[in-house]
Design a protein around this motif. Structure first.
Motif, PDB file in Angstrom:
ATOM      1  N   LYS A 177      -4.560   2.827   7.728  1.00  0.00           N
ATOM      2  CA  LYS A 177      -5.807   2.624   7.004  1.00  0.00           C
ATOM      3  C   LYS A 177      -5.582   2.946   5.538  1.00  0.00           C
ATOM      4  O   LYS A 177      -4.811   3.831   5.199  1.00  0.00           O
ATOM      5  N   GLY A 178      -6.260   2.198   4.666  1.00  0.00           N
ATOM      6  CA  GLY A 178      -6.140   2.460   3.243  1.00  0.00           C
ATOM      7  C   GLY A 178      -6.416   1.226   2.412  1.00  0.00           C
ATOM      8  O   GLY A 178      -6.828   0.180   2.917  1.00  0.00           O
ATOM      9  N   ILE A 179      -6.174   1.374   1.108  1.00  0.00           N
ATOM     10  CA  ILE A 179      -6.382   0.274   0.167  1.00  0.00           C
ATOM     11  C   ILE A 179      -5.034  -0.404  -0.089  1.00  0.00           C
ATOM     12  O   ILE A 179      -4.059   0.256  -0.425  1.00  0.00           O
ATOM     13  N   GLY A 218       0.839  -1.195   0.000  1.00  0.00           N
ATOM     14  CA  GLY A 218       0.000   0.000   0.000  1.00  0.00           C
ATOM     15  C   GLY A 218       0.874   1.244   0.000  1.00  0.00           C
ATOM     16  O   GLY A 218       2.098   1.163  -0.149  1.00  0.00           O
ATOM     17  N   LYS A 219       0.247   2.391   0.165  1.00  0.00           N
ATOM     18  CA  LYS A 219       0.986   3.657   0.206  1.00  0.00           C
ATOM     19  C   LYS A 219       0.525   4.466   1.402  1.00  0.00           C
ATOM     20  O   LYS A 219      -0.642   4.434   1.769  1.00  0.00           O
ATOM     21  N   PHE A 227      -8.631  -1.642   4.077  1.00  0.00           N
ATOM     22  CA  PHE A 227      -8.547  -1.821   5.522  1.00  0.00           C
ATOM     23  C   PHE A 227      -8.921  -0.500   6.182  1.00  0.00           C
ATOM     24  O   PHE A 227      -8.222   0.493   6.022  1.00  0.00           O
ATOM     25  N   ASP A 228     -10.049  -0.497   6.910  1.00  0.00           N
ATOM     26  CA  ASP A 228     -10.438   0.707   7.632  1.00  0.00           C
ATOM     27  C   ASP A 228     -10.838   0.417   9.077  1.00  0.00           C
ATOM     28  O   ASP A 228     -11.219   1.316   9.803  1.00  0.00           O
ATOM     29  N   ASP A 229     -10.756  -0.841   9.485  1.00  0.00           N
ATOM     30  CA  ASP A 229     -11.076  -1.224  10.852  1.00  0.00           C
ATOM     31  C   ASP A 229     -10.404  -2.562  11.157  1.00  0.00           C
ATOM     32  O   ASP A 229      -9.984  -3.269  10.246  1.00  0.00           O
ATOM     33  N   ASP A 230     -10.311  -2.908  12.444  1.00  0.00           N
ATOM     34  CA  ASP A 230      -9.753  -4.207  12.826  1.00  0.00           C
ATOM     35  C   ASP A 230     -10.577  -5.306  12.168  1.00  0.00           C
ATOM     36  O   ASP A 230     -11.802  -5.217  12.110  1.00  0.00           O
TER      37      ASP A 230
END
Length: 129
Positions: A96-98, A69-70, A118-121
């Motif tokens: 968090k991110g894609i 990711g970045k 990914f934005d949450d556990d």
């Protein structure tokens, strides 16, 4: 008087015994910690990081998961996990991110490839289709 104190101490020591074994104590500790982690997971929704992204491997062989990711500055983030069959591993403190992911089998064949936001556990289970 001293004899009375010594006798009462010796007698009381025989009355006290452990009421649980080590397994019960460990299970109790595990329950307490998991309960606290649920409370802690409802933390700051404005946070830029995720505490944990866990992956369970339900395949019959070990797998390698690579994610890329970045960050905010455009720098590339690369992480890799090796998960034994019927095992579980976690990425900790992930931004968090894609992310693009690749699941590689032990014989170096690619099992799956794709993107995930990914934005949450989360706990992801890898299993046969």
């Amino acid at each position: 008087m001293k004899k009375l104190i010594v006798t009462s101490l010796l007698f009381s020591c025989q009355l006290f015994f452990a009421q649980s074994n080590i397994e019960t104590i460990l299970k109790s500790g595990e329950l307490i910690i998991s309960g606290l982690s649920i409370i802690k997971a409802k933390g700051n929704p404005n946070s830029k990081t995720i505490e944990s992204v866990c992956i369970k491997n339900k395949l019959t062989e070990k797998i390698t998961i690579k994610i890329t990711g970045k960050d905010e500055d455009g720098k590339e983030i690369k992480k890799e996990l090796i998960i034994q069959n019927d095992g579980k591993e976690c990425f900790l403190e992930l931004l968090k991110g894609i992310y693009t992911y690749e699941i590689i089998l032990s014989n170096k064949d690619t099992y799956k490839k794709g993107e995930y936001k990914f934005d949450d556990d989360v706990v992801i289970t890898i299993k046969d289709n």
